[in-house]
Design an enzyme around this catalytic site. Structure first.
Site: not given
Length: 291
Positions: A143-144, A224
């Site tokens: 995700h990061e 996100e």
């Protein structure tokens, strides 16, 4: 949310400092910014200047604020796993190897920051490393890494620069109107009027800056969802869903509200309008609907 809040706080502080500098230059050097054209130009210079400085300082601020210990040479099995996982995902997404760091916190969090997608920082909390399974932690890292690969910090900087520009411009225009309305030529000198204009503009900038942050927060929420999708493509959506479900089970017992708003999870008393991350249930639903 950690990287976003840190960026916004730094940006607001820098913007206020630059606004003070602008007022001082106007007073001492006779630079007029009250004309609409000149004011808009100066607002753009200082507005984008604030966001760009915040971006350039982001890695340094993150390391200093949260005590991030960068892994120069892995010394334990878990550090080797963390370093190698980030390295593999960076290669998969075509970005340069980020700095990898760990910071001490019981909260299950991670964040990525940096001015360049090839010179970023990915940091994870000790709570995440020791409370999540390897599959869940791998999804969080993906995700990061997706944030870095998508250039989210640079895009956020551009949006924040536009927002800053309009905040400064509108604040100065309204401050001029209010100070002129309050001014009495018989009772107030031009110097006193200038102080009133400066004080009013600072108040307006603070208020409008907070309100305008909702635009940045909306953008952050959309990114996100995209980072979640990027993680799902890298490691599989089942792992990302499992990571979010783990956060949903665990975040109620974490730190107080001021800290729980950070990282990829976060409980906050504010409404969704001021949240940088969508509610966990919405993120899980979006992943389940992915094809």
């Amino acid at each position: 949310m950690k990287r976003v809040l840190l960026f916004l706080a730094t940006n607001l502080a820098v913007m206020l400092v630059l606004s003070i500098v602008l007022s001082v230059l106007s007073s001492f050097f006779g630079i007029s910014t009250r004309g609409s054209g000149g004011l808009l130009l100066m607002a753009a210079v200082f507005g984008f200047g604030g966001s760009i400085i915040s971006l350039l300082m982001s890695k340094w601020m993150a390391k200093r604020s949260y005590g991030v210990q960068v892994i120069e040479q892995p010394r334990s099995e878990i550090e080797y796993w963390l370093f190698n996982t980030v390295q593999r995902q960076a290669q998969q997404t075509g970005i340069g190897m980020p700095e990898v760091g760990i910071y001490d916190s019981p909260d299950m969090n991670a964040f990525a920051t940096g001015a360049n997608r090839n010179k970023a920082l990915v940091a994870v909390s000790s709570g995440l490393l020791y409370n999540m399974s390897r599959d869940e932690a791998e999804a969080v890292l993906a995700h990061e890494i997706s944030h870095v690969a998508n250039g989210d910090m640079v895009t956020l900087t551009l949006i924040q620069g536009v927002v800053n520009t309009f905040v400064i411009y509108i604040s100065r225009v309204l401050a001029g109107i209010v100070s002129n309305f309050m001014r009495s030529d018989d009772e107030e000198s031009s110097a006193t009027g200038g102080i009133a204009y400066f004080a009013i503009s600072m108040v307006f900038e603070l208020i409008f800056g907070i309100l305008a942050s909702t635009i940045v927060m909306w953008f952050s929420r959309q990114r996100e969802f995209r980072a979640d999708a990027g993680s799902a493509k890298l490691v599989g959506k089942d792992k990302m869903i499992a990571a979010l479900e783990r956060l949903a089970r665990g975040h109620d017992s974490q730190l107080d509200g001021s800290m729980m708003a950070f990282g990829i999870n976060g409980k906050t008393a504010m409404t969704e309008l001021f949240m940088s991350h969508p509610p966990l249930e919405k993120r899980i639903q979006a992943l389940r609907e992915m094809r």
